[in-house]
Design a protein around this motif. Sequence first.
Motif, PDB file in Angstrom:
ATOM      1  N   ASP A 125       0.729  -1.314  -0.418  1.00  0.00           N
ATOM      2  CA  ASP A 125      -0.230  -0.271  -0.111  1.00  0.00           C
ATOM      3  C   ASP A 125       0.682   1.209  -0.189  1.00  0.00           C
ATOM      4  N   LEU A 126       2.320   1.375   0.677  1.00  0.00           N
ATOM      5  CA  LEU A 126       3.388   2.732   0.544  1.00  0.00           C
ATOM      6  C   LEU A 126       3.786   2.755   0.018  1.00  0.00           C
ATOM      7  N   ALA A 127       3.874   0.975  -1.354  1.00  0.00           N
ATOM      8  CA  ALA A 127       4.479   1.574  -2.286  1.00  0.00           C
ATOM      9  C   ALA A 127       3.606   2.106  -3.386  1.00  0.00           C
ATOM     10  N   PHE A 128       2.228   1.632  -3.280  1.00  0.00           N
ATOM     11  CA  PHE A 128       1.509   2.420  -3.987  1.00  0.00           C
ATOM     12  C   PHE A 128       1.092   3.424  -4.110  1.00  0.00           C
ATOM     13  N   LYS A 129       1.023   3.804  -2.785  1.00  0.00           N
ATOM     14  CA  LYS A 129       0.939   5.242  -2.742  1.00  0.00           C
ATOM     15  C   LYS A 129       2.341   6.382  -2.441  1.00  0.00           C
ATOM     16  N   LEU A 130       3.292   5.858  -2.889  1.00  0.00           N
ATOM     17  CA  LEU A 130       4.578   6.121  -3.389  1.00  0.00           C
ATOM     18  C   LEU A 130       4.384   6.384  -5.374  1.00  0.00           C
ATOM     19  N   ALA A 131       4.083   5.645  -5.545  1.00  0.00           N
ATOM     20  CA  ALA A 131       4.221   4.776  -6.944  1.00  0.00           C
ATOM     21  C   ALA A 131       3.247   4.169  -7.971  1.00  0.00           C
ATOM     22  N   PRO A 132       1.977   5.528  -8.130  1.00  0.00           N
ATOM     23  CA  PRO A 132       0.498   4.207  -8.704  1.00  0.00           C
ATOM     24  C   PRO A 132       0.390   3.841  -9.477  1.00  0.00           C
ATOM     25  N   ASN A 133       1.948   4.587 -10.276  1.00  0.00           N
ATOM     26  CA  ASN A 133       1.400   4.100 -12.047  1.00  0.00           C
ATOM     27  C   ASN A 133       2.666   3.075 -12.325  1.00  0.00           C
ATOM     28  N   GLU A 134       3.226   2.500 -10.967  1.00  0.00           N
ATOM     29  CA  GLU A 134       4.543   1.447 -10.990  1.00  0.00           C
ATOM     30  C   GLU A 134       3.870   0.124 -11.310  1.00  0.00           C
ATOM     31  N   VAL A 135       3.900  -1.227 -12.549  1.00  0.00           N
ATOM     32  CA  VAL A 135       3.943  -1.450 -12.759  1.00  0.00           C
ATOM     33  C   VAL A 135       4.326  -2.342 -12.043  1.00  0.00           C
ATOM     34  N   GLU A 136       5.085  -2.787 -11.127  1.00  0.00           N
ATOM     35  CA  GLU A 136       6.171  -3.972 -10.192  1.00  0.00           C
ATOM     36  C   GLU A 136       5.196  -3.470  -9.549  1.00  0.00           C
ATOM     37  N   VAL A 137       4.589  -2.567  -8.946  1.00  0.00           N
ATOM     38  CA  VAL A 137       3.881  -2.249  -7.390  1.00  0.00           C
ATOM     39  C   VAL A 137       2.706  -3.129  -7.422  1.00  0.00           C
ATOM     40  N   MET A 138       2.095  -2.794  -8.782  1.00  0.00           N
ATOM     41  CA  MET A 138       0.424  -3.094  -8.848  1.00  0.00           C
ATOM     42  C   MET A 138       1.148  -5.325  -8.949  1.00  0.00           C
ATOM     43  N   VAL A 139       2.022  -5.797 -10.268  1.00  0.00           N
ATOM     44  CA  VAL A 139       2.134  -6.744  -9.210  1.00  0.00           C
ATOM     45  C   VAL A 139       1.707  -7.405  -7.534  1.00  0.00           C
TER      46      VAL A 139
END
Length: 208
Positions: free
Chosen positions: A92-106
């Motif tokens: 959730d924190l990673a997504f907050k920092l980088a909401p368009n980062e594919v690796e975070v979506m994975v």
Amino acid sequence: MIRLIMYFVWMFCSGLIAQNTLETDLQKALNMWEENKISEAVKLLEAIVVSEHQDWLPSYYLGVIHVTEAFKNSQNKLLMENHLKNAEKASDLAFKLAPNEVEVMVIKAMVLTAWVVYDPMVNGQSLSPEIIAWYGKAEKLEPNNPRVYFKRAQFELGSAKFLGMSTKPMCEQIQKSIQLFDNFKPKSNIHPNWGKLEALEFIAANCK
């Protein structure tokens, strides 16, 4: 003018030093994890998350470790749940920092998948559409990212086995991911570059 030039030189050098420190610390944490020093790796990553609070990579790798350990400990529900809650928090924190980062979506999709494994009867039907949606969005942004194909196919293969369906389409997608791994180039030395060995082992065990 000279002061302005010196200021930009100082800013540039400071950025390089910070990047080198981050790279060194992340590599140290990942080496600890590889050596099965789980708690040490987690503690170091948690410290890096605090010190590098604008960079998504530390919280991303913290999520990777926790979700991987959750899968490994699927027979121990208490331990699995603990890892999953921490993985959820980190992703959730990673997504907050980088909401368009594919690796975070994975990783977000992997955490949801682990919750399905935790309790398939309760979570399977409710979480599956969200998992597929994460992978669909990731594929649109990076159609050649091997982890998107591998992890989605791995999830779908598990579902197919559970429902007694053919796993051939998923095996073909995992094979495609292996080809993509061969050509994948990470953005830097500390950006995600994992999964090929796991994909090879998985296809050998599940796609005979």
